[in-house]
Design a protein around this motif. Sequence first.
Motif, PDB file in Angstrom:
ATOM      1  N   LEU A 118       2.994 -19.122   5.794  1.00 51.53           N
ATOM      2  CA  LEU A 118       1.537 -19.050   5.663  1.00 51.53           C
ATOM      3  C   LEU A 118       0.943 -18.152   6.733  1.00 51.53           C
ATOM      4  O   LEU A 118       0.065 -17.330   6.456  1.00 51.53           O
ATOM      5  CB  LEU A 118       0.922 -20.445   5.755  1.00 51.53           C
ATOM      6  N   TRP A 119       1.406 -18.318   7.964  1.00 51.12           N
ATOM      7  CA  TRP A 119       0.893 -17.485   9.042  1.00 51.12           C
ATOM      8  C   TRP A 119       1.212 -16.013   8.778  1.00 51.12           C
ATOM      9  O   TRP A 119       0.372 -15.141   8.992  1.00 51.12           O
ATOM     10  CB  TRP A 119       1.500 -17.909  10.383  1.00 51.12           C
ATOM     11  N   PHE A 120       2.417 -15.722   8.300  1.00 56.47           N
ATOM     12  CA  PHE A 120       2.823 -14.337   8.040  1.00 56.47           C
ATOM     13  C   PHE A 120       1.948 -13.694   6.966  1.00 56.47           C
ATOM     14  O   PHE A 120       1.559 -12.540   7.069  1.00 56.47           O
ATOM     15  CB  PHE A 120       4.289 -14.304   7.614  1.00 56.47           C
ATOM     16  N   VAL A 121       1.617 -14.441   5.932  1.00 56.28           N
ATOM     17  CA  VAL A 121       0.839 -13.888   4.821  1.00 56.28           C
ATOM     18  C   VAL A 121      -0.654 -13.844   5.142  1.00 56.28           C
ATOM     19  O   VAL A 121      -1.339 -12.887   4.789  1.00 56.28           O
ATOM     20  CB  VAL A 121       1.092 -14.714   3.544  1.00 56.28           C
ATOM     21  N   LEU A 122      -1.160 -14.844   5.820  1.00 55.12           N
ATOM     22  CA  LEU A 122      -2.606 -14.956   6.027  1.00 55.12           C
ATOM     23  C   LEU A 122      -3.084 -14.447   7.384  1.00 55.12           C
ATOM     24  O   LEU A 122      -4.234 -14.688   7.746  1.00 55.12           O
ATOM     25  CB  LEU A 122      -3.030 -16.419   5.855  1.00 55.12           C
ATOM     26  N   ARG A 123      -2.268 -13.725   8.102  1.00 55.86           N
ATOM     27  CA  ARG A 123      -2.713 -13.228   9.402  1.00 55.86           C
ATOM     28  C   ARG A 123      -3.814 -12.177   9.216  1.00 55.86           C
ATOM     29  O   ARG A 123      -3.815 -11.410   8.236  1.00 55.86           O
ATOM     30  CB  ARG A 123      -1.553 -12.676  10.205  1.00 55.86           C
ATOM     31  N   PRO A 124      -4.768 -12.149  10.104  1.00 54.02           N
ATOM     32  CA  PRO A 124      -5.934 -11.262   9.949  1.00 54.02           C
ATOM     33  C   PRO A 124      -5.592  -9.777   9.926  1.00 54.02           C
ATOM     34  O   PRO A 124      -6.300  -8.991   9.309  1.00 54.02           O
ATOM     35  CB  PRO A 124      -6.792 -11.589  11.176  1.00 54.02           C
ATOM     36  N   GLN A 136      -6.703  -6.172   5.144  1.00 54.30           N
ATOM     37  CA  GLN A 136      -7.010  -4.927   4.437  1.00 54.30           C
ATOM     38  C   GLN A 136      -5.878  -4.555   3.476  1.00 54.30           C
ATOM     39  O   GLN A 136      -6.128  -4.087   2.368  1.00 54.30           O
ATOM     40  CB  GLN A 136      -7.253  -3.793   5.433  1.00 54.30           C
ATOM     41  N   HIS A 137      -4.649  -4.779   3.877  1.00 50.79           N
ATOM     42  CA  HIS A 137      -3.501  -4.460   3.025  1.00 50.79           C
ATOM     43  C   HIS A 137      -3.535  -5.287   1.737  1.00 50.79           C
ATOM     44  O   HIS A 137      -3.373  -4.755   0.640  1.00 50.79           O
ATOM     45  CB  HIS A 137      -2.213  -4.716   3.794  1.00 50.79           C
TER      46      HIS A 137
END
Length: 76
Positions: free
Chosen positions: A26-32, A36-37
């Motif tokens: 979750l952290w890997f996908v939802l990091r700020p 933009q990507h």
Amino acid sequence: MDLLKLQSLLSTVWVVWFFVLFLGMLWFVLRPSKRQHYASLADIPLRDERAGTASRSRRAGGPERESGRQTFARSI
């Protein structure tokens, strides 16, 4: 150590391990920094093909070149 106690301990460790793994994903996908990507990937279906270059399948003469009726009539 008894085998039943070992099984109980290992099942608890597995639950904790998968929870930590899930939080890491979750952290890997939802990091700020990736916002933009993922926003650019989200609007791919809304992009107009005529504005950019032709798609690869159209350049190669793929099945998108003919309408469904023409393909169906040809197969009959």
